[in-house]
Design an enzyme around this catalytic site. Structure first.
Site, PDB file in Angstrom:
ATOM      1  N   VAL A 110       4.330   2.965  -5.253  1.00 19.32           N
ATOM      2  CA  VAL A 110       4.132   1.618  -5.800  1.00 19.32           C
ATOM      3  C   VAL A 110       4.244   1.621  -7.323  1.00 19.32           C
ATOM      4  O   VAL A 110       4.100   0.592  -7.965  1.00 19.32           O
ATOM      5  CB  VAL A 110       2.764   1.039  -5.344  1.00 19.32           C
ATOM      6  CG1 VAL A 110       2.794   0.752  -3.855  1.00 19.32           C
ATOM      7  CG2 VAL A 110       1.601   1.965  -5.674  1.00 19.32           C
ATOM      8  N   HIS A 141       6.431  -0.029   0.455  1.00 22.90           N
ATOM      9  CA  HIS A 141       4.981  -0.238   0.478  1.00 22.90           C
ATOM     10  C   HIS A 141       4.519  -1.121  -0.674  1.00 22.90           C
ATOM     11  O   HIS A 141       3.344  -1.121  -1.012  1.00 22.90           O
ATOM     12  CB  HIS A 141       4.243   1.110   0.409  1.00 22.90           C
ATOM     13  CG  HIS A 141       4.408   1.923   1.667  1.00 22.90           C
ATOM     14  ND1 HIS A 141       4.115   3.266   1.708  1.00 22.90           N
ATOM     15  CD2 HIS A 141       4.851   1.598   2.900  1.00 22.90           C
ATOM     16  CE1 HIS A 141       4.345   3.725   2.937  1.00 22.90           C
ATOM     17  NE2 HIS A 141       4.801   2.734   3.672  1.00 22.90           N
ATOM     18  N   GLN A 143       8.105   5.027  -1.026  1.00 27.36           N
ATOM     19  CA  GLN A 143       6.773   4.653  -0.546  1.00 27.36           C
ATOM     20  C   GLN A 143       5.857   4.411  -1.752  1.00 27.36           C
ATOM     21  O   GLN A 143       4.750   3.919  -1.592  1.00 27.36           O
ATOM     22  CB  GLN A 143       6.177   5.776   0.307  1.00 27.36           C
ATOM     23  CG  GLN A 143       6.985   6.118   1.534  1.00 27.36           C
ATOM     24  CD  GLN A 143       6.419   7.344   2.225  1.00 27.36           C
ATOM     25  OE1 GLN A 143       5.607   7.253   3.142  1.00 27.36           O
ATOM     26  NE2 GLN A 143       6.848   8.512   1.782  1.00 27.36           N
TER      27      GLN A 143
HETATM   28  C1  BV8 Z   1       2.777  -0.010  10.276  1.00 23.69           C
HETATM   29  C2  BV8 Z   1      -0.399   1.447   0.090  1.00 23.69           C
HETATM   30  C3  BV8 Z   1       3.511  -1.357  12.088  1.00 23.69           C
HETATM   31  C4  BV8 Z   1       0.025   1.293  -1.305  1.00 23.69           C
HETATM   32  C5  BV8 Z   1       0.166   2.980   1.853  1.00 23.69           C
HETATM   33  C6  BV8 Z   1      -1.412   6.854  14.673  1.00 23.69           C
HETATM   34  C7  BV8 Z   1      -0.254   7.591  14.752  1.00 23.69           C
HETATM   35  C8  BV8 Z   1       0.889   7.224  14.037  1.00 23.69           C
HETATM   36  C9  BV8 Z   1       0.874   6.103  13.212  1.00 23.69           C
HETATM   37  C10 BV8 Z   1      -0.279   5.380  13.112  1.00 23.69           C
HETATM   38  C11 BV8 Z   1      -1.423   5.743  13.833  1.00 23.69           C
HETATM   39  N1  BV8 Z   1      -2.392   4.838  13.539  1.00 23.69           N
HETATM   40  C12 BV8 Z   1      -1.888   3.928  12.668  1.00 23.69           C
HETATM   41  C13 BV8 Z   1      -0.608   4.238  12.410  1.00 23.69           C
HETATM   42  C14 BV8 Z   1       0.323   3.510  11.518  1.00 23.69           C
HETATM   43  C15 BV8 Z   1      -0.003   3.805  10.070  1.00 23.69           C
HETATM   44  C16 BV8 Z   1       0.063   5.285   9.790  1.00 23.69           C
HETATM   45  O1  BV8 Z   1       1.136   5.863   9.661  1.00 23.69           O
HETATM   46  N2  BV8 Z   1      -1.120   5.936   9.673  1.00 23.69           N
HETATM   47  C17 BV8 Z   1      -1.119   7.359   9.431  1.00 23.69           C
HETATM   48  C18 BV8 Z   1      -2.170   7.688   8.355  1.00 23.69           C
HETATM   49  C19 BV8 Z   1      -1.368   8.083  10.728  1.00 23.69           C
HETATM   50  N3  BV8 Z   1       1.034   3.141   9.305  1.00 23.69           N
HETATM   51  C20 BV8 Z   1       0.878   1.854   8.963  1.00 23.69           C
HETATM   52  O2  BV8 Z   1      -0.117   1.203   9.155  1.00 23.69           O
HETATM   53  C21 BV8 Z   1       2.096   1.214   8.312  1.00 23.69           C
HETATM   54  N4  BV8 Z   1       2.385  -0.018   8.992  1.00 23.69           N
HETATM   55  O3  BV8 Z   1       2.870   0.995  10.946  1.00 23.69           O
HETATM   56  O4  BV8 Z   1       3.038  -1.287  10.737  1.00 23.69           O
HETATM   57  C22 BV8 Z   1       4.961  -1.636  12.069  1.00 23.69           C
HETATM   58  C23 BV8 Z   1       5.847  -0.707  11.491  1.00 23.69           C
HETATM   59  C24 BV8 Z   1       7.194  -0.983  11.495  1.00 23.69           C
HETATM   60  C25 BV8 Z   1       7.676  -2.154  12.067  1.00 23.69           C
HETATM   61  C26 BV8 Z   1       6.779  -3.071  12.635  1.00 23.69           C
HETATM   62  C27 BV8 Z   1       5.419  -2.800  12.657  1.00 23.69           C
HETATM   63  C28 BV8 Z   1       1.829   0.893   6.853  1.00 23.69           C
HETATM   64  C29 BV8 Z   1       1.739   2.181   6.072  1.00 23.69           C
HETATM   65  C30 BV8 Z   1       1.610   1.859   4.572  1.00 23.69           C
HETATM   66  C31 BV8 Z   1       0.212   2.138   4.136  1.00 23.69           C
HETATM   67  N5  BV8 Z   1       0.116   1.998   2.686  1.00 23.69           N
HETATM   68  N6  BV8 Z   1      -0.004   2.763   0.562  1.00 23.69           N
HETATM   69  C32 BV8 Z   1      -0.649   2.349  -2.120  1.00 23.69           C
HETATM   70  O5  BV8 Z   1      -1.889   2.283  -2.240  1.00 23.69           O
HETATM   71  O6  BV8 Z   1       0.075   3.232  -2.614  1.00 23.69           O
HETATM   72  S1  BV8 Z   1       0.470   4.545   2.429  1.00 23.69           S
HETATM   73  C33 BV8 Z   1       0.312   5.698   1.223  1.00 23.69           C
HETATM   74  O7  BV8 Z   1       0.723   6.943   1.860  1.00 23.69           O
HETATM   75  C34 BV8 Z   1       1.264   5.540   0.071  1.00 23.69           C
HETATM   76  O8  BV8 Z   1       2.172   4.464   0.218  1.00 23.69           O
HETATM   77  C35 BV8 Z   1       2.038   6.853   0.095  1.00 23.69           C
HETATM   78  O9  BV8 Z   1       3.277   6.752  -0.428  1.00 23.69           O
HETATM   79  C36 BV8 Z   1       2.064   7.101   1.546  1.00 23.69           C
HETATM   80  C37 BV8 Z   1       2.554   8.430   1.987  1.00 23.69           C
HETATM   81  O10 BV8 Z   1       1.912   9.405   1.208  1.00 23.69           O
HETATM   82  P1  BV8 Z   1       2.886  10.395   0.395  1.00 23.69           P
HETATM   83  O11 BV8 Z   1       3.703   9.583  -0.538  1.00 23.69           O
HETATM   84  O12 BV8 Z   1       3.609  11.275   1.352  1.00 23.69           O
HETATM   85  O13 BV8 Z   1       1.843  11.206  -0.469  1.00 23.69           O
HETATM   86  P2  BV8 Z   1       0.972  12.435   0.036  1.00 23.69           P
HETATM   87  O14 BV8 Z   1      -0.094  12.666  -0.980  1.00 23.69           O
HETATM   88  O15 BV8 Z   1       0.600  12.242   1.460  1.00 23.69           O
HETATM   89  O16 BV8 Z   1       1.987  13.676  -0.009  1.00 23.69           O
HETATM   90  C38 BV8 Z   1       2.505  14.104  -1.247  1.00 23.69           C
HETATM   91  C39 BV8 Z   1       3.555  15.161  -0.925  1.00 23.69           C
HETATM   92  O17 BV8 Z   1       4.197  15.532  -2.153  1.00 23.69           O
HETATM   93  C40 BV8 Z   1       2.979  16.422  -0.324  1.00 23.69           C
HETATM   94  O18 BV8 Z   1       3.798  16.845   0.754  1.00 23.69           O
HETATM   95  C41 BV8 Z   1       3.053  17.442  -1.462  1.00 23.69           C
HETATM   96  O19 BV8 Z   1       3.343  18.746  -0.992  1.00 23.69           O
HETATM   97  C42 BV8 Z   1       4.226  16.931  -2.262  1.00 23.69           C
HETATM   98  N7  BV8 Z   1       4.158  17.237  -3.695  1.00 23.69           N
HETATM   99  C43 BV8 Z   1       3.052  17.281  -4.489  1.00 23.69           C
HETATM  100  N8  BV8 Z   1       3.422  17.581  -5.743  1.00 23.69           N
HETATM  101  C44 BV8 Z   1       4.782  17.729  -5.746  1.00 23.69           C
HETATM  102  C45 BV8 Z   1       5.246  17.505  -4.436  1.00 23.69           C
HETATM  103  N9  BV8 Z   1       6.545  17.587  -4.098  1.00 23.69           N
HETATM  104  C46 BV8 Z   1       7.417  17.897  -5.083  1.00 23.69           C
HETATM  105  N10 BV8 Z   1       7.050  18.127  -6.368  1.00 23.69           N
HETATM  106  C47 BV8 Z   1       5.753  18.049  -6.723  1.00 23.69           C
HETATM  107  N11 BV8 Z   1       5.398  18.282  -8.006  1.00 23.69           N
END
Ligand code: BV8
Length: 234
Positions: free
Chosen positions: A91, A107, A89
């Site tokens: 970039v 992504h 996920q």
């Molecule tokens: C889509 C852009 C349709 C680039 C990103 C309601 C319910 C469910 C879903 C939805 C909803 N309303 C809307 C939706 C869909 C929506 C969605 O999921 N929304 C969420 C917020 C509810 N999704 C979309 O719109 C997607 N498109 O659904 O299209 C479709 C789908 C399929 C087929 C046909 C049609 C598009 C989603 C993409 C959005 N773009 N980024 C950029 O700027 O980077 S998302 C963004 O979040 C990043 O890409 C990132 O990768 C992604 C996920 O975040 P994480 O990587 O998990 O990062 P996060 O900070 O959240 O977590 C970090 C984790 O690491 C933590 O758990 C932490 O504990 C851990 N950690 C921290 N340090 C360490 C560690 N682990 C190990 N070691 C460490 N040292």
């Protein structure tokens, strides 16, 4: 026997390389509203703000070095008796910098530019601006080649095919909050793959994994890779 492995990575695998995560304390979504910087509507409203957001991340990512977790996955790919696909996920390009070859950026990538007018893609300059002309059609409609909320992630069919053939699915450094990536574990579980989560803390989907190891990726990933190579290559 050969083993097919699919690994999903998120911002957590790059945290120890100095790149911010999204939802941790002080993360990117604490500094910016998703609606303003990671949606097509936000880009249409204020392209300068969005380019500024991605220019800053592109500069950070260009300076960042892979960490032990990225290198362990590159070693797994080189030594595994089977196939490994990394679906990230992220970039940033830290998997590639560590030597991984089979990487799918669902992504998009900071290093990529996209013309919203003609669909042309090219290597992004360090700093992008809304008035940059597209090298192919000259329209000033250039954007970072990343997938925003509401847009369809890249290569979903290839991902689903890989999940359908997986023996093992591993999720590393992701909060499991963003779809469709957050559903991959259910697809893997459904087809009978063994599911593993390697994360700093339990993700939103932790209960759906057969095996969970908590800790920093630079510890949990090399440990898991060593155990997996010992098991599959024995
Ligand atoms: C889509 C852009 C349709 C680039 C990103 C309601 C319910 C469910 C879903 C939805 C909803 N309303 C809307 C939706 C869909 C929506 C969605 O999921 N929304 C969420 C917020 C509810 N999704 C979309 O719109 C997607 N498109 O659904 O299209 C479709 C789908 C399929 C087929 C046909 C049609 C598009 C989603 C993409 C959005 N773009 N980024 C950029 O700027 O980077 S998302 C963004 O979040 C990043 O890409 C990132 O990768 C992604 C996920 O975040 P994480 O990587 O998990 O990062 P996060 O900070 O959240 O977590 C970090 C984790 O690491 C933590 O758990 C932490 O504990 C851990 N950690 C921290 N340090 C360490 C560690 N682990 C190990 N070691 C460490 N040292």
């Amino acid at each position: 026997m050969t083993t097919n492995i699919v690994i999903l990575t998120g911002a957590g695998i790059s945290a120890e390389s100095g790149l911010g995560t999204f939802r941790d304390e002080g993360g990117l979504w604490a500094q910016h509203r998703i609606e303003d910087v990671a949606t097509p509507e936000g880009f249409a409203r204020n392209p300068d703000l969005v380019h500024e957001f991605y220019n800053a991340r592109r500069a950070n990512a260009a300076e960042a070095a892979p960490n032990a977790a990225h290198y362990a996955l590159a070693e797994l790919e080189a030594k595994l008796d089977g196939t490994l696909l990394i679906v990230t996920q992220n970039v940033d390009s830290l998997h590639e910098k560590a030597g991984s070859k089979n990487v799918l950026h669902m992504h998009g990538i900071l290093a990529g530019a996209l013309c919203a007018a003609c669909g042309h893609r090219w290597e992004a300059p360090a700093v992008m601006a809304k008035e940059d002309p597209c090298p192919a059609c000259a329209a000033p409609q250039t954007r970072p080649d990343v997938v925003w909320f509401g847009e369809i992630p890249y290569e979903m069919e290839r991902i689903e095919d890989a999940l359908s053939a997986a023996d093992i699915f591993v999720s590393i450094g992701t909060s499991g909050e963003v779809y469709p990536a957050a559903n991959f574990v259910s697809h893997a579980d459904y087809i009978g793959a063994h599911t593993v989560e390697l994360n700093l803390e339990p993700s939103a989907g932790a209960s759906r994994f057969a095996e969970v190891h908590l800790g920093p990726a630079t510890e949990t990933v090399p440990q898991w890779v060593a155990s997996e190579l010992a098991r599959t290559n024995s």
